[in-house]
Design a protein around this motif. Structure first.
Motif, mmCIF file in Angstrom:
data_model
loop_
_atom_site.group_PDB
_atom_site.id
_atom_site.type_symbol
_atom_site.label_atom_id
_atom_site.label_comp_id
_atom_site.label_asym_id
_atom_site.label_seq_id
_atom_site.Cartn_x
_atom_site.Cartn_y
_atom_site.Cartn_z
ATOM 1 N N UNK A 125 0.863 -1.180 0.000
ATOM 2 C CA UNK A 125 0.000 0.000 0.000
ATOM 3 C C UNK A 125 0.903 1.233 0.000
ATOM 4 N N UNK A 126 0.679 2.133 -0.966
ATOM 5 C CA UNK A 126 1.436 3.377 -1.050
ATOM 6 C C UNK A 126 0.446 4.539 -1.153
ATOM 7 N N UNK A 127 0.654 5.535 -0.306
ATOM 8 C CA UNK A 127 -0.249 6.690 -0.270
ATOM 9 C C UNK A 127 0.569 7.972 -0.239
ATOM 10 N N UNK A 128 0.184 8.921 -1.070
ATOM 11 C CA UNK A 128 0.820 10.236 -1.090
ATOM 12 C C UNK A 128 -0.268 11.301 -1.105
ATOM 13 N N UNK A 129 -0.187 12.242 -0.163
ATOM 14 C CA UNK A 129 -1.164 13.327 -0.070
ATOM 15 C C UNK A 129 -0.413 14.652 -0.071
ATOM 16 N N UNK A 168 -6.501 19.167 -1.287
ATOM 17 C CA UNK A 168 -5.723 17.949 -1.076
ATOM 18 C C UNK A 168 -5.766 17.079 -2.324
ATOM 19 N N UNK A 169 -4.594 16.620 -2.733
ATOM 20 C CA UNK A 169 -4.486 15.678 -3.849
ATOM 21 C C UNK A 169 -3.998 14.344 -3.288
ATOM 22 N N UNK A 170 -4.796 13.301 -3.483
ATOM 23 C CA UNK A 170 -4.499 11.974 -2.922
ATOM 24 C C UNK A 170 -4.153 11.009 -4.052
ATOM 25 N N UNK A 209 -5.459 1.415 -8.195
ATOM 26 C CA UNK A 209 -4.868 2.748 -8.252
ATOM 27 C C UNK A 209 -5.990 3.780 -8.231
ATOM 28 N N UNK A 210 -5.820 4.789 -7.392
ATOM 29 C CA UNK A 210 -6.839 5.839 -7.328
ATOM 30 C C UNK A 210 -6.169 7.182 -7.059
ATOM 31 N N UNK A 211 -6.568 8.176 -7.823
ATOM 32 C CA UNK A 211 -6.064 9.529 -7.643
ATOM 33 C C UNK A 211 -7.260 10.471 -7.647
ATOM 34 N N UNK A 212 -7.338 11.343 -6.632
ATOM 35 C CA UNK A 212 -8.438 12.298 -6.598
ATOM 36 C C UNK A 212 -7.987 13.597 -5.939
ATOM 37 N N UNK A 246 -10.860 8.642 4.678
ATOM 38 C CA UNK A 246 -10.217 7.712 3.753
ATOM 39 C C UNK A 246 -10.103 6.333 4.384
ATOM 40 N N UNK A 247 -10.341 5.269 3.625
ATOM 41 C CA UNK A 247 -10.079 3.921 4.146
ATOM 42 C C UNK A 247 -8.586 3.764 4.441
#
Length: 788
Positions: free
Chosen positions: A468-472, A495-497, A511-514, A543-544
């Motif tokens: 799992x990789x997350x960048x905000x 915020x860009x996630x 993959x999800x970007x919002x 966010x989950x």
């Protein structure tokens, strides 16, 4: 409202200067205390960050008559140096000074709530986790925290977001002694400088700060006795000088609890209804702790640099023994006897580096923070034994034994830059940016016992490696304007996630970007000194976490109960609206409305043929919450303070559950009352109670619960030594009963936690001087969090 940075310089002279004298800055309008301080060894002290107004100085100390200054007008243009103030002696020599006063148990400001922990008898001897259920409007259910009926709560410690999952966070809170906490802030409308995560708002745990020059510290020891015993201990050692501050501490909690569970299920398959009646007992607990050391360097009047390093280890084990009685022999047996042992070991190293630069005396400042969680290792194990019997007690099937292991490794980096600027006495700006990076890998292995070789063999069906990789990336701007009796605030956070998940074993990738905008706004109106009104709005996200995304299956005690994550979850978004009124700080009320889309909830599915349940997490189309709240806080006498908080709710849920349309709505009621009684000879008594009516959360329907807590505290040696004894959940009534209504299912569970506990505690504080200030408003950051 942003504060003026106006300095006062006070010199108290009686031929020579007098040190450690109590100085209070009073508002002329009502004589309430606005700031409190002590003179240093040269008789000097400085007040800073004072709002515009007219003030008085009150100077008092043992052996001298209390003295008041003339009126002191404050503007935003220049510092003010006071003339020398002379004190007249009362013939008593000045030795060590201890000024003890009591803060109100709770403060209600602009819809937010401050619970003052310091000095509370119920706080002594408990962990921070124990305090959560006693916070007004806060409900804790199996580690999940909600505020005013809304789930999705972010927990901060000294303004730092805790980047931990539910179990890890609960472990950290259990390791923190409540005696190390000054106050807890329940922020339903947090400003945009905070992350937008947390649909219900933010709980900020504010620890005690070093308030005196020189060496100081404290030691706390406590014991709790329920079905099992618990020991909590901690130590803090600090030194504050002119150019630097050193602080350190350590806490440990050796806690075990007994949980009694009863689960009932009815499954209909091919026209035949089978009931499963399960009884189990669980011993859950272990040792959790934390140790930290930090250093702040005051390079000059404009620059401060700090560092803090903290280690958070833990080792727990959950042992469950139970029996599941089955009404027929459709599974080939009538009784399942199971034994499960689930150890969990973790260690987290946390490092914080911070710096602050002041550009001018008006409050223009730039602050930098960097938080690193590395190394961060979390290891779960599990040993499960399932034995199958007929109704006559004979063996029906061969036993089924298996083990599992899950190793999680994390690396998390958070960086933040905040800028504050005051353009005039009525207009101010805040702006900032934040970047967060989180990488996680989970390696899960399940092994079955081979009946022939008696060796455990890896089962590839349940084995999985998940990343799992997350960048905000975030930025915000906030404006505040004062227009006579109106105070206006407007902020916007962007915020860009970017999230990437991968099941290496199965090849399932996600993959999800919002990109999202999160506005906040409030309008305050001070009609007069008695009445204050406020209208507010904010938008937030939930966010989950990585556990919710992970698709591997885990077991809950027996072969018939499993859980699984959902890699296709969406974040939920909530719009919150609230109008509130406050009368003289004594009586207040609010009405709020919240609407959430993609509401995240948990539910049970079942395999009708195998009778196995699978706990899942999914999105519901929408949920709505209406809440009408009121509070009363009144000094009934000089020695008795009553605090009351009550909220009525109406919940609505709409969407699909397991592919079937689902709609549910229901009312609910929450009440909390606290009585603080101050007795002679430094005795203090606190009695509190809470009540939760039947409660609906999506498909879960909780029965009513209540609890009464009692504690008495005795102070010795000018409040340096405190002894407390009390009882949590006096009538053992905080029992969780949940019925889940899902189409074609009946599922009921009752859990009796080890909540009735006898608590004894001893706390010793040492150092030159200890001062507890009554009705002090606090610093700039506190007020900005509360929308003031």
């Amino acid at each position: 409202m942003v504060k003026k940075h106006i300095a006062f310089l006070l010199l108290i002279c009686i031929g020579t200067s007098v040190s450690f004298v109590t100085v209070a800055l009073l508002k002329k309008s009502d004589s309430t205390i606005y700031r409190g301080a002590l003179t240093d060894d040269k008789g000097l002290y400085e007040f800073s960050k004072i709002v515009q107004g007219i003030y008085l100085l009150k100077v008092s100390t043992v052996g001298y008559k209390t003295t008041f200054s003339n009126e002191i007008p404050v503007d935003s243009l220049s510092a003010i140096q006071m003339p020398d103030i002379s004190l007249q002696t009362e013939g008593v020599s000045l030795n060590e000074v201890s000024v003890i006063a009591t803060k109100k148990p709770m403060e209600f400001k602009n819809g937010n709530i401050i619970v003052n922990i310091e000095g509370s008898p119920l706080a002594v001897g408990n962990s921070v986790y124990d305090l959560l259920m006693r916070l007004p409007g806060v409900v804790v259910n199996d580690g999940a925290i909600s505020i005013q009926g809304k789930s999705g709560v972010r927990v901060l410690i000294d303004d730092r977001v805790q980047q931990l999952s539910g179990d890890q966070l609960m472990g950290v809170l259990k390791s923190m002694s409540a005696s190390m906490v000054e106050k807890i802030e329940i922020l339903k409308n947090p400003p945009v400088k905070y992350d937008a995560a947390g649909n219900a708002g933010v709980i900020n745990i504010v620890t005690k700060k070093i308030k005196i020059t020189g060496f100081s510290g404290s030691v706390n020891l406590s014991s709790q006795q329920g079905f099992y015993g618990t020991q909590i201990g901690g130590i803090a050692l600090n030194y504050k000088g002119k150019k630097f501050t050193f602080f350190s501490g350590a806490n440990v909690n050796n806690q075990y609890q007994n949980n009694v569970n009863h689960q009932y299920r009815a499954v209909t398959y091919n026209g035949v209804t089978t009931t499963l009646d399960q009884h189990s007992q669980e011993k859950d607990g272990g040792i959790v702790g934390n140790a930290f050391v930090g250093f702040d360097w005051y390079a000059n009047d404009k620059n401060t640099i700090g560092i803090r390093v903290e280690d958070m280890p833990g080792s727990t084990n959950r042992v469950r023994i139970g029996t599941n009685n089955i009404s027929d022999n459709s599974l080939g047996y009538n009784q399942l006897n199971f034994n499960a042992s689930v150890p969990n070991v973790w260690n987290i190293i946390y490092t914080n580096i911070n710096a602050e630069h002041l550009f001018d005396t008006l409050g223009t400042k730039l602050k930098f923070n960097a938080d690193l969680y590395d190394p961060f290792v979390d290891i779960y194990g599990g040993s499960y034994q399932n034995n199958f019997s007929n109704s006559n007690g004979t063996t029906a099937l061969p036993p089924y034994y298996f083990n599992n292991y899950n190793t999680l490794t994390f690396k998390t980096l958070l960086t933040r830059l905040d800028f504050e600027k005051k353009f005039s006495k009525t207009f101010s700006l805040e702006a900032g940016a934040k970047a967060s990076f989180q990488n996680m890998q989970s390696t899960y292995t399940l092994q079955n016992l081979n009946d022939t070789t008696k060796r455990y063999i890896t089962n590839p069906v349940f084995t999985n490696t998940f990343t799992y990789k997350e960048q905000i990336m975030a930025g915000y701007v906030n404006l505040q304007k004062q227009l006579k009796k109106f105070s206006l605030q407007a902020g916007l956070r962007a915020e860009n996630t970017d999230i990437h998940t991968l099941s290496i074993t199965s090849g399932i990738a996600y993959t999800r970007q919002y990109f999202n905008l999160f506005p906040t706004a409030s309008i305050g109106y001070n009609k007069n000194d008695k009445h204050n009104f406020q209208l507010s709005f904010n938008r937030r996200i939930d966010r989950p976490d990585y556990n919710s995304f992970n698709p591997y299956r885990q077991f809950f005690g027996s072969l018939l109960a499993q859980g699984q994550g959902n890699p296709f979850l969406y974040p939920s978004f909530t719009n919150n609206y609230e109008i509130s009124h406050n009368y003289k700080g004594i009586i207040g009320g609010s009405f709020s409305y919240s609407r959430t889309t993609n509401y995240i909830f948990g539910y049970q599915t079942q395999n009708d043929s195998t009778k196995q349940t699978l706990s899942k997490i999914a999105n519901l189309k929408s949920s709505e919450t209406y809440a009408l709240s009121m509070f009363v806080q009144k000094d009934l006498t000089k020695w008795w303070t009553l605090s009351l908080n009550a909220t009525g709710f109406y919940f609505g849920f709409n969407g699909t559950v397991n592919g079937i349309n689902y709609t549910k709505s229901a009312p609910a009621l929450y009440g909390y009352v606290s009585n603080m009684i101050r007795l002679p000879k430094n005795f203090k008594v606190e009695v509190s109670g809470l009540f939760l009516s039947p409660w609906t959360d999506a498909v879960n329907n909780l029965k009513s619960r209540a609890a009464v807590n009692f504690a008495i505290k005795k102070s010795f040696f000018d409040d340096k030594l405190n002894l407390s004894i009390g009882v949590n959940d006096l009538f053992f009534s905080l029992v969780t009963k949940n019925t889940q209504y899902v189409p074609n299912q009946i599922y009921q569970v009752t859990v009796t936690h080890d909540t009735r506990r006898l608590v004894t505690a001893l706390t010793w504080s040492f150092g030159k001087v200890k001062i507890q200030q009554r009705d002090v408003n606090g610093n700039d950051a506190d007020k900005k969090r509360l929308g003031r």
